[in-house]
Write an enzyme that holds these catalytic residues in place. Structure first.
Site, PDB file in Angstrom:
ATOM      1  N   GLY A 116      38.271  50.124  36.803  1.00 42.65           N
ATOM      2  CA  GLY A 116      38.638  51.131  37.781  1.00 42.65           C
ATOM      3  C   GLY A 116      40.133  51.174  38.039  1.00 42.65           C
ATOM      4  O   GLY A 116      40.862  50.228  37.753  1.00 42.65           O
ATOM      5  N   SER A 117      40.594  52.284  38.602  1.00 42.47           N
ATOM      6  CA  SER A 117      41.986  52.412  39.025  1.00 42.47           C
ATOM      7  C   SER A 117      42.160  51.809  40.420  1.00 42.47           C
ATOM      8  O   SER A 117      41.189  51.546  41.122  1.00 42.47           O
ATOM      9  CB  SER A 117      42.390  53.885  39.063  1.00 42.47           C
ATOM     10  OG  SER A 117      42.438  54.410  37.762  1.00 42.47           O
ATOM     11  N   GLY A 118      43.406  51.608  40.799  1.00 44.09           N
ATOM     12  CA  GLY A 118      43.697  51.093  42.136  1.00 44.09           C
ATOM     13  C   GLY A 118      44.057  49.625  42.130  1.00 44.09           C
ATOM     14  O   GLY A 118      44.233  49.024  43.194  1.00 44.09           O
ATOM     15  N   HIS A 119      44.169  49.033  40.938  1.00 41.23           N
ATOM     16  CA  HIS A 119      44.443  47.598  40.823  1.00 41.23           C
ATOM     17  C   HIS A 119      45.736  47.291  40.081  1.00 41.23           C
ATOM     18  O   HIS A 119      45.906  46.190  39.575  1.00 41.23           O
ATOM     19  CB  HIS A 119      43.297  46.903  40.083  1.00 41.23           C
ATOM     20  CG  HIS A 119      41.949  47.060  40.696  1.00 41.23           C
ATOM     21  ND1 HIS A 119      41.657  46.595  41.949  1.00 41.23           N
ATOM     22  CD2 HIS A 119      40.801  47.630  40.227  1.00 41.23           C
ATOM     23  CE1 HIS A 119      40.369  46.857  42.217  1.00 41.23           C
ATOM     24  NE2 HIS A 119      39.848  47.485  41.193  1.00 41.23           N
ATOM     25  N   ASP A 161      30.912  48.492  34.620  1.00 44.27           N
ATOM     26  CA  ASP A 161      31.698  48.174  33.423  1.00 44.27           C
ATOM     27  C   ASP A 161      30.822  47.520  32.357  1.00 44.27           C
ATOM     28  O   ASP A 161      30.935  47.842  31.172  1.00 44.27           O
ATOM     29  CB  ASP A 161      32.869  47.242  33.785  1.00 44.27           C
ATOM     30  CG  ASP A 161      33.874  47.893  34.723  1.00 44.27           C
ATOM     31  OD1 ASP A 161      34.230  49.067  34.481  1.00 44.27           O
ATOM     32  OD2 ASP A 161      34.291  47.250  35.696  1.00 44.27           O
ATOM     33  N   HIS A 167      37.466  44.601  45.566  1.00 40.00           N
ATOM     34  CA  HIS A 167      37.034  45.898  46.101  1.00 40.00           C
ATOM     35  C   HIS A 167      36.577  45.745  47.542  1.00 40.00           C
ATOM     36  O   HIS A 167      35.872  46.591  48.078  1.00 40.00           O
ATOM     37  CB  HIS A 167      35.903  46.471  45.263  1.00 40.00           C
ATOM     38  CG  HIS A 167      36.197  46.480  43.814  1.00 40.00           C
ATOM     39  ND1 HIS A 167      35.758  45.478  42.969  1.00 40.00           N
ATOM     40  CD2 HIS A 167      36.910  47.332  43.056  1.00 40.00           C
ATOM     41  CE1 HIS A 167      36.196  45.738  41.748  1.00 40.00           C
ATOM     42  NE2 HIS A 167      36.904  46.849  41.765  1.00 40.00           N
TER      43      HIS A 167
END
Lengths: 335, 335
Positions: free
Chosen positions: B55-58, B111, B220
């Site tokens: 995912g994005s945001g990391h 994932d 998360h």
């Protein structure tokens, strides 16, 4: 105040102890004083010494740029406070290799006074000193009063370029000349979204509304030029770039390097969203970007916000910007 | 929600556009799809392909480690969401040089499902696929149930070591062997102080009291193992190190690398205050630190907090950790 710290009184010294044990291959300190940091590799005889100094709370500024291809020493102050003239003077003697020392620091009252005092003491010892005083913050004084402006993230460009030239054994006059050119060619403006809290004070450095931003804010929370509702990333980019581009001769056909700096709490994702628009704006004006730097280069503890810096390049500035560097906080292979 | 963004719906694609224009010398994308990122330099025939995704945001996870000496490709998902199996499959075909592809990713349901689907599709095309699934988060499942643990910042060590070995043209069996060794030898635990806000949701991912912290929190915002009053940096370090050291055979005489990771909003100063204590704890146990990594390696937008990872080294892990790497977000000269 929500911080991962111990006694706030020990904030700076414990941070420095952590840095020293982590990076003892690259950094050492002088006279049992953690606040006197210098490169641990032996520098060459007759290499010009480059030194900076400033308050803590801005990592990687200032000490993070001590290392190969950049600076030789840093005098470290308390949080947002100038280091002492004595610390500066001791470091000056330690890094002088016979070719003199250049002080590169930001334009803040306490730092100016202390570097001047250190210079006086060094001169008595027969060490030649030159000064280059970063003043890139466009928002802090109007055009025409550039010497009253504060120094912010753009000082990175001065360190990088002067450091690379000094590494090539240039004379103090030559290194000062190129450092001054980098200084004169750099412009920065920031925007703040939330304040930071100084560990020993425990209260926010300034107030800002829940939905507001402050354009032109300083890295210690100094007042900016516009407070208002938070705008979109594209609007912020347009606003800041308009002011930066109007402040200096950035013209079609020019090449610039861009530094997008996070102030501490702003996610890297947002820095790239801003950069996307800045790239478009520069493109539309026929200005070419050479190697953008995007990340945290000059922070204000956990302040949230960003700053944008532009460095107008010419052949020699580009040549030295491209040279390799290696410090505990910044590493670049030859570009 | 105070973010420097445009329409939240465009958060991921605008970030990727910014990354691509900033780093076009190092990254490119496939099939007009920003979410299919790969190295722009030509990789060698018969080099094992290394791919990640998540995912994005990391940032810098996951895409930030695509580059020389590390990964060949990254499939990018929405914020905190898995990329699609189709994206993974297309990238797999693009980076297979005849020696097969290893998927290195964190242990999260979406994932796992999508990488498995991609593997099935790739096998039909005759591409050999292996998987290495990061599960370093000690807090996410008890000892004995290691395979149920989530993957967090420690995946950096797997990327670094597998990437260096693949660059030396090792076989897929050999690269998988060393990646598995790095995975098995890594342990991480974090602590969260404040939540983050997903751009399209606009609300904090979890609740945490004004003076509280949560030990063992996931990247998360997954629940940790202990909620309570914020402790001092030294107490947090003792607590987390106690749990990490008890979870694997870290013994006197061992050598480890340490990764101190900021989750997004935590100042670098605090990371070094934590590292100071960790160094002391390891020292007191006769465990030697080789090259600590301190900074932001796996973030959660503007979450505040840190994680601590330990990698137990042996001669070959140390050899490959020491090799140079160069990606848009991580650069290391030969150690």
């Amino acid at each position: 105040m929500k911080k991962i710290i111990n006694d706030p009184k020990n904030f700076v010294n414990e941070m420095l102890e952590g840095i020293l044990v982590a990076h003892q291959d690259q950094l050492k300190y002088l006279n049992d004083d953690f606040r006197s940091l210098l490169r641990s590799d032996v520098t060459k005889k007759n290499k010009v010494g480059l030194m900076t100094g400033g308050g803590s709370g801005h990592l990687p500024l200032f000490l993070g740029y001590v290392g190969k291809g950049m600076l030789d020493a840093c005098a470290v102050g308390g949080v947002f406070a100038s280091p002492s003239a004595k610390t500066m003077f001791e470091l000056t003697k330690a890094i002088d290799n016979g070719a003199g020392v250049i002080y590169i620091f930001g334009n803040y009252g306490g730092d100016v006074i202390n570097f001047n005092m250190s210079e006086e003491m060094a001169k008595i010892e027969g060490i030649r000193i030159e000064q280059v005083i970063g003043n890139d913050d466009v928002a802090s004084a109007p055009k025409g009063s550039e010497n009253d402006r504060r120094g912010v993230a753009g000082i990175f460009f001065i360190y990088k370029i002067a450091g690379a030239y000094a590494e090539e054994m240039a004379s103090i006059d030559e290194v000062k000349r190129i450092a001054e050119k980098a200084r004169i060619n750099t412009r920065t403006m920031g925007v703040g979204l939330s304040p930071c809290i100084l560990p020993e004070i425990g209260k926010p450095t300034f107030e800002i509304g829940e939905d507001d931003m402050e354009v032109g804010i300083g890295i210690h929370g100094e007042a900016g030029i516009k407070k208002g509702k938070l705008e979109s990333a594209d609007e912020i980019a347009e606003d800041i770039m308009g002011k930066i581009l109007a402040d200096y001769s950035f013209n079609s056909g020019d090449e610039v390097s861009v530094l997008i700096n996070g102030l501490g709490a702003t996610p890297k994702e947002e820095l790239y969203i801003i950069y996307r628009k800045i790239f478009k704006i520069l493109n539309s004006k026929g200005i070419n970007v050479f190697h953008p730097y995007i990340g945290e280069f000059a922070t204000s503890l956990e302040m949230s916000g960003i700053s944008i810096s532009l460095l107008k390049l010419d052949d020699e500035l580009k040549y030295f910007l491209s040279k390799p560097a290696k410090t505990p906080f910044f590493e670049q292979a030859q570009l």
